[in-house]
Design an enzyme around this catalytic site. Structure first.
Site, PDB file in Angstrom:
ATOM      1  N   SER A  38       7.114  -5.442   6.830  1.00 19.21           N
ATOM      2  CA  SER A  38       7.319  -6.551   6.002  1.00 19.21           C
ATOM      3  C   SER A  38       6.125  -7.665   6.071  1.00 19.21           C
ATOM      4  CB  SER A  38       8.650  -7.246   6.631  1.00 19.21           C
ATOM      5  OG  SER A  38       8.497  -7.709   8.098  1.00 19.21           O
ATOM      6  N   SER A  75       7.020  -4.051  11.735  1.00 18.41           N
ATOM      7  CA  SER A  75       6.388  -4.762  10.422  1.00 18.41           C
ATOM      8  C   SER A  75       4.815  -5.146  10.865  1.00 18.41           C
ATOM      9  CB  SER A  75       7.299  -5.734  10.121  1.00 18.41           C
ATOM     10  OG  SER A  75       8.201  -5.291   9.410  1.00 18.41           O
ATOM     11  N   LYS A 127       2.321 -15.555   8.384  1.00 18.40           N
ATOM     12  CA  LYS A 127       3.577 -14.989   7.570  1.00 18.40           C
ATOM     13  C   LYS A 127       4.561 -15.990   7.351  1.00 18.40           C
ATOM     14  CE  LYS A 127       6.755 -10.941   8.038  1.00 18.40           C
ATOM     15  NZ  LYS A 127       7.162  -9.821   9.188  1.00 18.40           N
TER      16      LYS A 127
END
Ligand code: GLN
Length: 485
Positions: free
Chosen positions: A151, A175, A76
């Site tokens: 997210s 997330s 990420k």
């Protein structure tokens, strides 16, 4: 075919030298390019990946390899990397390259992983749909008109579409688990302090926790084992070792008490979601688990409490982006104050600004006691609910989200309805507990359904073990969205 293999199967192929890490890396780089429409990646490092794949092949040739040697992964874009820019999904950091690697990045590299690139995400990890990214929204591979969740949406979409075998994510209020649920994956949010936050760009420091997004519980165990553990560079890191992969997976379900909170099985949840969760529970029951009713009476306070504490911490963390030291600097400014204001006005998106405003407000003199202090008290009450529930059970279970993946654009005009997506997940962060989402079915239109398992502090083993036992008997975790097989 290679892209359909589990981490364990890939390791076997690599160790038998049936495939080289370079071949594997090229295969995944090609897939990332082929499916670039998903917009799952922000940066791809072809050159760096091939160089580390060559190194991995050398180790493999010398029989010096571990669980992950030569296996490509993605991070990420919230984890700092020396080689690639780290944007956090924001214009503010669009041109930022960190001078060091995050501990998670370093540990996975030490374990032999090949870092292929950085995945798209909601700006500063604020969001539930991956629509707040400066780099554009990510599409859900199961139905490209839908959001992948957020997210960690880029990580989830890319693992689901088999663009990468495994990826890292972070979870402040859901997330990792919510995008795992929306994309049919196994997502683990470890206990607070288990995975180092060093080099992980801070959103809400008392809630943030990194973890893996994988297809199976077995893959999750392999990743968690490699990325977690004590780190002296993170002052909240816990000084206890991570169990071995086998310890994480070997669980006897007989006698394990699964607690069903009444508050998680109410009428606000889609019937398809509840149906699949109940079916999954039956399977676990057949294998010897015991179902018991529990209550988390203050669950409804979770969202309001989280949306005071998380923005408060975010407003403080994000004050470092002032246009002076690093990040976006405005060209418009003609005084120092102007420079701060213009840089932040230009660099941050709408959702991030909303959080900064809320956070600054609840921390300001006169409102601190009414909002921030009160939220801290509610946080304790929520945490106590879990402690009480764990007197009656070993693992708490329920749906991960009230619905399956929603349409792109459906909730962007209504932040509160977006926030409500995390109604079952964010209390877990407030209490610092470990939690895992695993796929347990598909709804009427073929979208994945996730079930959440919540454990006692530090007890990732019961979660990964339960999920693994479930996956030995079912194949939801092996389902692949049609166009990506
Ligand atoms: N959706 C929640 C938020 O927007 C949680 C995000 C997260 O876990 N990073 O704050």
């Amino acid at each position: 075919m290679l892209h359909l293999l589990s981490l364990k199967a890939l390791r076997e192929r690599l160790q038998k030298r049936e495939v080289s890490s370079v071949e594997l890396t090229k295969h995944f780089i090609d897939r990332i390019a082929k499916f670039s429409d998903l917009n799952a990646f922000i940066s791809v490092d072809e050159e760096g990946a091939l160089a580390s794949a060559e190194d991995a092949d050398k180790s493999l040739n010398k029989n010096q390899s571990g669980n992950l040697t030569g296996i490509p992964i993605a991070h990420k874009d919230i984890f700092c990397t020396k080689r690639l820019r780290t944007t956090c999904g924001s214009k503010m950091l669009a041109g930022f390259t960190a001078p060091y690697d995050a501990t998670v990045v370093q540990r996975l590299a030490n374990a032999g992983c090949v870092t292929i690139g950085k995945t798209n995400m909601d700006e500063f990890a604020m969001g539930s749909s991956n629509e707040t990214s400066f780099f554009g929204n990510v599409k859900n591979p199961w139905q490209t008109s839908r959001v992948p969740g957020g997210s960690s949406g880029g990580s989830a979409a890319s693992v689901a579409a088999r663009l990468i075998p495994a990826a890292t994510g972070t979870d402040t209020g859901g997330s990792i688990r919510q995008p795992a649920a929306f994309c049919g994956l196994t997502g683990l949010k470890p206990s607070y302090g288990r995975v180092s936050r060093y080099g992980m760009i801070a959103f809400a420091s008392s809630l943030d926790q990194g973890g893996p997004l994988t297809r199976s519980a077995e893959d999750s165990a392999i990743m968690f084992n490699a990325m977690g553990g004590f780190d002296p560079k993170d002052s909240t890191s816990i000084e206890r070792p991570i169990p071995s992969v086998n310890e994480l997976l070997d669980l006897d379900l007989r006698g394990l008490r699964l607690g069903l909170p009444t508050e998680f099985f109410d009428s606000s949840v889609d019937t398809a979601v509840l149906g699949s969760v109940r079916e999954a529970l039956q399977i676990l029951e057949k294998r010897g688990a015991q179902l018991v009713d529990v209550s988390l009476p203050n669950s409804a306070a979770g969202i309001p409490c989280y949306y005071v504490i998380a923005p408060a911490e975010a407003s403080s963390n994000l004050s470092r982006f002032d246009g002076v030291r690093f990040g976006h600097r405005s060209e418009q400014a003609d005084s120092l104050l102007d420079l701060y204001e213009c840089s932040r006005a230009e660099g941050f998106g709408e959702e991030v600004k909303r959080r900064i405003l809320i956070g600054t407000y609840v921390l300001s003199a006169g409102y601190y006691d009414a909002y921030y202090l009160k939220a801290q008290k509610i946080r304790r009450v929520i945490s106590d609910d879990f402690t009480k529930a764990f007197e009656k059970c070993d693992v708490i279970v329920g749906p991960t989200t009230p619905s399956t993946a929603f349409k792109i654009g459906e909730k962007t005009q209504d932040p509160v309805s977006m926030y409500l997506n995390d109604i079952f997940t964010n209390t877990v962060n407030l209490a610092g507990l470990p939690s895992l989402s695993m796929p347990v079915g598909l709804d009427g239109s073929g979208l994945p359904i996730g079930m959440q398992l919540i454990g006692r502090f530090m007890d990732e083993t019961s979660l990964i073990g339960t999920a693994h036992q479930f996956q030995l008997e079912t194949d939801w975790h092996e389902r692949c969205p049609e166009d990506f097989a």
